[in-house]
Design an enzyme around this catalytic site. Structure first.
Site, short mmCIF file in Angstrom:
data_model
loop_
_atom_site.label_atom_id
_atom_site.label_comp_id
_atom_site.label_asym_id
_atom_site.label_seq_id
_atom_site.Cartn_x
_atom_site.Cartn_y
_atom_site.Cartn_z
N THR A 73 32.62 34.55 40.17
CA THR A 73 32.68 35.97 40.49
C THR A 73 33.45 36.11 41.79
O THR A 73 33.62 35.13 42.53
CB THR A 73 31.26 36.55 40.70
OG1 THR A 73 30.54 35.67 41.56
CG2 THR A 73 30.52 36.68 39.40
N GLU A 91 47.44 47.40 30.15
CA GLU A 91 47.00 46.32 29.25
C GLU A 91 48.09 45.27 29.11
O GLU A 91 49.27 45.59 28.99
CB GLU A 91 46.64 46.92 27.88
CG GLU A 91 45.28 47.58 27.94
CD GLU A 91 44.91 48.31 26.67
OE1 GLU A 91 45.71 48.32 25.72
OE2 GLU A 91 43.81 48.89 26.63
N ASP A 100 30.95 26.62 37.03
CA ASP A 100 30.75 28.03 37.39
C ASP A 100 30.37 28.02 38.87
O ASP A 100 29.27 27.61 39.23
CB ASP A 100 29.62 28.61 36.53
CG ASP A 100 29.33 30.07 36.83
OD1 ASP A 100 29.72 30.54 37.93
OD2 ASP A 100 28.71 30.74 36.00
N TYR A 142 46.31 52.28 33.78
CA TYR A 142 46.22 51.44 32.57
C TYR A 142 47.40 50.48 32.53
O TYR A 142 48.55 50.88 32.71
CB TYR A 142 46.22 52.29 31.30
CG TYR A 142 44.81 52.41 30.75
CD1 TYR A 142 44.17 51.28 30.26
CD2 TYR A 142 44.13 53.61 30.76
CE1 TYR A 142 42.86 51.36 29.80
CE2 TYR A 142 42.83 53.69 30.30
CZ TYR A 142 42.21 52.56 29.82
OH TYR A 142 40.93 52.63 29.37
N LYS A 144 29.47 38.27 45.49
CA LYS A 144 28.58 37.24 46.06
C LYS A 144 29.18 36.76 47.40
O LYS A 144 29.71 37.56 48.15
CB LYS A 144 28.36 36.08 45.10
CG LYS A 144 27.73 36.50 43.76
CD LYS A 144 27.19 35.33 43.00
CE LYS A 144 26.48 35.72 41.72
NZ LYS A 144 27.36 35.98 40.58
N ARG A 203 33.30 43.49 42.79
CA ARG A 203 32.40 43.02 41.72
C ARG A 203 33.24 42.69 40.50
O ARG A 203 33.57 43.56 39.69
CB ARG A 203 31.42 44.14 41.41
CG ARG A 203 30.34 43.72 40.50
CD ARG A 203 29.02 44.05 41.07
NE ARG A 203 27.98 43.33 40.41
CZ ARG A 203 26.81 43.12 40.97
NH1 ARG A 203 26.56 43.54 42.17
NH2 ARG A 203 25.89 42.47 40.31
N1 DSN Z 1 22.25 37.52 38.97
C1 DSN Z 1 22.97 36.58 39.78
C2 DSN Z 1 22.07 35.88 40.74
O1 DSN Z 1 21.29 36.57 41.40
O2 DSN Z 1 22.14 34.69 40.92
C3 DSN Z 1 23.74 35.60 38.97
O3 DSN Z 1 24.71 36.26 38.25
#
Ligand code: DSN
Length: 432
Positions: free
Chosen positions: A226, A56, A200, A54, A229, A235
Site C-alpha cells: 500500500t 483508462e 506484501d 479519466y 500506512k 490510500r
Molecule cells: N487492515 C490493515 C491493518 O491494520 O493491518 C491491513 O490491511
C-alpha cells in the site's frame, strides 16, 4: 491558516466531522500499526482537480485523448518507485492493497491453485488466502504462521509444509508479525518447489527504504504494497515486479505476455477501470518524500521507538508476543491475564491511546476478543516523538492495564495528560 474554507461554507456537517476527527487525532496517541500521517503536499495532490480525470490504459496507451500531463504524472510515480525500491517494473494503478494482491493472483495463478500464506489470526492479511476472502474462496490456502511458543517463524516447518503441499505461490508478508522477515530463506524454499515468491510489504515498506529491514526485491518475483500506512502516501496500492517470468515456459507457455505485462493487464482491464490520477499524483509526491534523508531517519526512528516502547513495557512486567520487536509493531500478550485483548483495547481508547485488539500466537481466545493488543509507532514517530517519549507512552499503557477493572475512574485523567502531552508535537497533515 484555515483549512477547507470552501467545505466549511458548503457542507458544515462534513466539515465539522473532519474537524472533530482532526482534534481527536491531535489529542490522542494514534498507535494503530497500519497508520501514520500523510503530509500536506500529499493531501493537496490527492485533493486536486485530477479527481475528475479519466485515463483508462497506461501512459502512452490510453483509451482517451488529452493525457499529456497525467501521463507525465503516472510516469513520475513509476520512475520514483523504481528508484526507491530498485524494481524492474512498477504498476501504480491498484486502488488499494487488496486489489494489488488480487491482480497478483490473476497474473500468476488459475482458480483452485494452492497458495501458501498466513491466516489472519496468525498475523497474515485477508488476501493471503483467508477463507472468507476471494483468495481463500477461489484458491486453496496452505497455512503457515509463527511458532506458538517463540512467536517467530520456524523455517524448517515452513519448508516441510511447502515441500509437502507444493503451493504454486508463497506469500510472505504480515499485518501482525513483529520480527524481521528473511526473504532469502523464503526464496530458497520457493526455489526448491518452483513456486512464485510474492512479498506484501504494506506494513514495513518504510523500514525497507530506511535499510533497517531486509529487502525483498532481489528475492521475490513480485512485491506488493500500500502507499498509505508508514509510507505516508495516499490510500492506494502498487506492485513491483521482475519483467520476465522465470516460470514462463513451465506455467505460462500459452501466454504471449511476460510477467510485467501480465500484471499490468491483470490490473487494467482485468480488475479495474480508470486509474485514480489524483491518488497517483499523491503517490508520486510520497515517493519523492520517501527518497529523502529525512524519510530514512523516520524509518530508523520508528524501530528505535518500538524497541524503546517494548523495553519499558517489559520492564513493567508485561509480556510481548515473541518477547519484543524488530519492526514498527509489538503485540501485548495478555494470555495469562483475566482481561482480554478487547477489554484492553477499549480501556486504552477511553484513555486516549488508540490501538486494536489482536490475536497472539497460541491464543486460546476467539478472534472477536483475543488475548492481544497490537501497537505501532509509525504515527507517533511522524509527530516527532523519540525514545524518551516512548517511555511516557509505555507508562500510560501500564497505568491503563493495571487499572483496567476500574478504568472509568482513571481514563479521563490519563486522557487529559495525553492531550496536554500531544500539544507539544505537530501532527503532519493536520497542524502547520
Ligand atoms: N487492515 C490493515 C491493518 O491494520 O493491518 C491491513 O490491511
Amino acid at each position: 491558516m484555515e483549512r477547507y474554507p470552501n467545505l466549511k461554507e458548503s457542507d458544515q456537517e462534513i466539515y465539522n466531522l473532519i474537524q472533530s476527527e482532526s482534534k481527536y487525532e491531535s489529542t490522542t496517541l494514534k498507535m494503530i500499526a497500519s497508520e501514520s500521517y500523510a503530509s500536506y503536499s500529499v493531501l493537496e495532490a490527492c485533493g486536486s482537480m485530477l479527481t475528475d480525470k479519466y485515463a483508462e490504459g497506461y501512459p502512452g496507451m490510453r483509451y482517451y485523448e488529452g493525457n499529456e500531463f497525467v501521463d507525465r504524472i503516472e510516469n513520475l510515480a513509476i520512475e520514483r518507485a523504481k528508484l526507491l525500491f530498485g524494481a524492474e517494473h512498477v504498476n501504480v494503478q491498484p486502488y488499494s492493497g487488496s486489489p494489488a494482491n488480487q491482480a497478483v493472483y490473476r497474473a500468476l495463478l488459475k482458480n483452485g491453485d494452492k497458495v501458501m500464506g498466513m491466516p489472519v489470526p496468525s498475523g497474515g492479511h485477508l488476501t493471503h488466502g483467508w477463507r472468507v476472502n476471494f483468495s481463500g474462496i477461489d484458491y486453496e490456502q496452505v497455512p503457515y504462521g509463527p511458532d506458538s511458543n517463540t512467536g517467530r517463524f520456524d523455517m524448517n516447518i515452513i519448508r516441510e509444509t511447502a515441500k509437502r503441499e507444493r503451493p504454486r505461490m508463497i506469500w510472505v508478508g504480515a499485518t501482525a508479525y513483529p520480527y524481521k522477515i528473511e526473504y532469502k530463506e523464503f526464496a530458497d524454499i520457493a526455489n526448491e518447489i518452483d513456486a512464485y515468491l510474492v512479498a506484501d510489504i504494506a506494513h514495513i515498506n518504510a523500514l525497507i527504504i530506511a535499510g533497517v529491514h531486509p529487502d525483498p526485491v532481489p528475492y521475490c518475483d513480485i512485491v506488493t504494497s500500500t502507499s498509505h500506512k508508514m509510507l505516508r502516501g495516499p490510500r492506494a496500492g502498487f506492485i513491483l515486479s521482475k519483467i520476465e517470468d522465470r516460470f514462463q515456459s513451465k506455467y505460462h507457455s500459452d501466454s504471449k505476455f511476460n510477467l510485467a505485462k501480465r500484471i499490468d493487464r491483470a490490473v487494467f482491464p482485468g480488475l479495474q477501470g480508470g486509474p485514480h490520477l489524483h491518488i497517483i499524483a499523491g503517490m508520486a509526491v510520497a515517493f519523492k518524500e520517501a527518497l529523502t534523508e529525512n524519510f530514512r531517519n523516520y524509518g530508523i526512528q520508528i524501530v528505535k521507538n518500538a524497541k524503546a516502547l517494548s523495553y519499558t513495557l517489559l520492564s513493567k512486567g508485561w509480556q510481548l508476543a515473541g518477547g519484543g520487536t524488530d519492526t514498527h509493531l509489538l503485540i501485548l500478550d495478555f494470555r495469562k491475564e483475566e482481561f482480554t485483548g478487547k477489554d484492553a483495547a477499549i480501556a486504552l481508547a477511553k484513555s486516549g491511546i488508540i490501538a486494536n485488539f489482536n490475536m497472539v500466537p497460541g491464543d486460546h481466545r476467539s478472534p472477536f476478543i483475543t488475548s492481544g493488543v497490537r501497537l505501532g509507532t509509525s504515527a507517533l514517530t511522524s509527530m516527532g516523538m523519540k525514545e524518551p517519549e516512548m517511555e511516557l507512552v509505555a507508562n500510560w499503557i501500564d497505568r491503563v492495564c493495571k487499572n483496567i477493572n476500574n478504568i472509568d475512574k482513571h481514563a479521563q485523567n490519563i486522557r487529559d495528560e495525553i492531550a496536554a502531552f500531544c500539544s507539544n508535537f505537530k501532527v503532519p497533515g493536520i497542524q502547520e
